[in-house]
Design an enzyme around this catalytic site. Sequence first.
Site, short mmCIF file in Angstrom:
data_model
loop_
_atom_site.label_atom_id
_atom_site.label_comp_id
_atom_site.label_asym_id
_atom_site.label_seq_id
_atom_site.Cartn_x
_atom_site.Cartn_y
_atom_site.Cartn_z
N ASN A 1 42.21 12.81 8.68
CA ASN A 1 41.92 11.49 8.76
C ASN A 1 41.48 11.68 10.43
O ASN A 1 42.80 11.55 10.97
CB ASN A 1 43.08 10.56 8.35
CG ASN A 1 42.75 9.18 8.82
OD1 ASN A 1 41.60 8.85 9.31
ND2 ASN A 1 43.82 8.20 8.82
N TRP A 2 40.49 11.65 10.78
CA TRP A 2 40.30 11.77 12.23
C TRP A 2 40.59 10.28 12.88
O TRP A 2 40.51 10.14 14.19
CB TRP A 2 38.72 11.99 12.61
CG TRP A 2 38.26 13.43 12.33
CD1 TRP A 2 38.86 14.50 11.76
CD2 TRP A 2 37.19 13.85 12.56
NE1 TRP A 2 38.18 15.60 11.66
CE2 TRP A 2 37.14 15.15 12.15
CE3 TRP A 2 35.93 13.23 13.19
CZ2 TRP A 2 35.72 16.03 12.28
CZ3 TRP A 2 34.72 14.30 13.46
CH2 TRP A 2 34.93 15.51 13.00
N LYS A 3 40.79 9.21 12.03
CA LYS A 3 41.05 7.95 12.71
C LYS A 3 39.93 7.60 13.67
O LYS A 3 38.76 8.05 13.56
CB LYS A 3 42.28 7.88 13.37
CG LYS A 3 43.53 8.16 12.26
CD LYS A 3 44.97 7.76 12.57
CE LYS A 3 45.58 8.04 11.67
NZ LYS A 3 47.33 7.85 11.97
N SER B 1 52.96 12.59 10.18
CA SER B 1 53.52 13.52 11.21
C SER B 1 53.48 15.04 10.51
O SER B 1 54.39 15.83 10.82
CB SER B 1 54.96 13.17 11.82
OG SER B 1 54.45 11.86 12.57
N GLU C 1 52.03 7.32 2.43
CA GLU C 1 52.27 7.44 4.02
C GLU C 1 53.32 6.50 4.49
O GLU C 1 52.93 4.99 4.80
CB GLU C 1 50.76 7.08 4.81
CG GLU C 1 49.88 8.12 4.58
CD GLU C 1 48.79 8.11 5.70
OE1 GLU C 1 48.62 9.20 5.83
OE2 GLU C 1 48.46 7.43 5.98
N GLY D 1 52.20 9.15 13.14
CA GLY D 1 51.85 9.27 14.65
C GLY D 1 53.23 9.06 15.13
O GLY D 1 53.17 9.07 16.57
N GLU E 1 47.58 1.27 8.63
CA GLU E 1 46.71 0.66 10.19
C GLU E 1 45.94 -0.34 10.00
O GLU E 1 45.87 -1.33 10.67
CB GLU E 1 45.99 1.91 10.93
CG GLU E 1 47.07 2.77 11.55
CD GLU E 1 46.61 4.11 12.03
OE1 GLU E 1 45.33 4.38 11.93
OE2 GLU E 1 47.49 5.04 12.14
N HIS F 1 44.75 1.98 4.28
CA HIS F 1 45.76 2.96 5.26
C HIS F 1 46.54 1.67 6.07
O HIS F 1 46.03 0.73 6.20
CB HIS F 1 44.83 3.45 6.37
CG HIS F 1 45.52 4.53 7.14
ND1 HIS F 1 46.24 3.96 8.22
CD2 HIS F 1 45.79 5.69 7.26
CE1 HIS F 1 46.97 4.95 8.90
NE2 HIS F 1 46.80 6.31 8.29
N GLY G 1 46.70 13.13 10.06
CA GLY G 1 45.94 12.14 11.20
C GLY G 1 45.93 13.16 12.43
O GLY G 1 44.89 14.05 12.63
N GLY G 2 46.87 13.00 13.38
CA GLY G 2 46.60 13.79 14.63
C GLY G 2 46.09 15.33 14.61
O GLY G 2 45.37 15.71 15.22
P1 13P Z 1 49.45 11.66 11.69
O1 13P Z 1 49.34 12.82 10.89
O2 13P Z 1 49.08 11.32 12.99
O3 13P Z 1 51.00 10.88 11.70
O4 13P Z 1 48.65 10.45 10.86
C1 13P Z 1 49.07 10.06 9.43
C2 13P Z 1 47.96 9.37 9.05
O5 13P Z 1 48.17 8.34 9.29
C3 13P Z 1 46.99 10.26 8.00
O6 13P Z 1 46.13 9.23 7.48
#
Ligand code: 13P
Length: 246
Positions: free
Chosen positions: A9-11, A210, A166, A172, A97, A95, A231-232
């Site tokens: 997930n590049w966000k 994470s 999640e 994050g 967020e 998600h 994510g990251g």
């Molecule tokens: P991180 O891997 O950066 O913690 O993010 C997880 C995430 O929200 C994937 O959708």
Amino acid sequence: MPGKLVVGNWKMNGDLRHNDALLADLRAGWPVQAMREIAVCVPFPYLWQAQAALAGSVVRWGAQNVSEYARGAHTGEVAAGMVAEFGCKYVIVGHSERRALYGETDAMVAAKASAALEAGMTPIVCVGESWAERESGAGEAVVVHQLDAVVSRIGRRIAETVLAYEPVWAIGTGRSATPEQAQAVHEVLRKRLRKHEAAAGSVPLLYGGSVKAGNAKALFACADIDGGLIGGASLNVDEFLAIAGA
Ligand code: 13P
């Protein structure tokens, strides 16, 4: 047991130049005969780029959100049918967020999952509790409630989705759930899926929060963890491929 699936997930990250390199490296770096499927969910403007770079490869792509409506006067929204035109296999819905920052309710998330299915894509439905909810002992009830809201809308088609657990406190933060913590919630979700619909027992259950190359193997070794939503770490090809291969 479903096959393993690792989704990036590049966000809200990326630009044309860096995406080109990242997508080419992903395509080149993931073996055709790999046992696992990998995919990247990119911002809407880059869907064409992901399609151009990944078509004909074993790497899949998708979006990170979709409107609950099919068309019409919804300025700024993007319909599932539009996303599907770019060859997307997956769409992330719900998600945390989006729930926290954009006020998405359980009902909206369920409608988005339905819209994705109607457009022929697989929704990756995200559920997860906050730290306060976990601390108060309500964590499992929260994720079950989030899952049930989607089932109440799409019914048996829950068997055609991917579910991602999640925990909000692990996203994050560098503080992943332990394999034991994640497995415990996945087991609850697996049972709940089976209770709703026998065929839903084989819905892939992804863990997100994470995940790094260093902790992926232990997480993916758990009985009810079928892969990850990354994510990251998905922005770094070497790290992402190391996670996918863990
Ligand atoms: P991180 O891997 O950066 O913690 O993010 C997880 C995430 O929200 C994937 O959708």
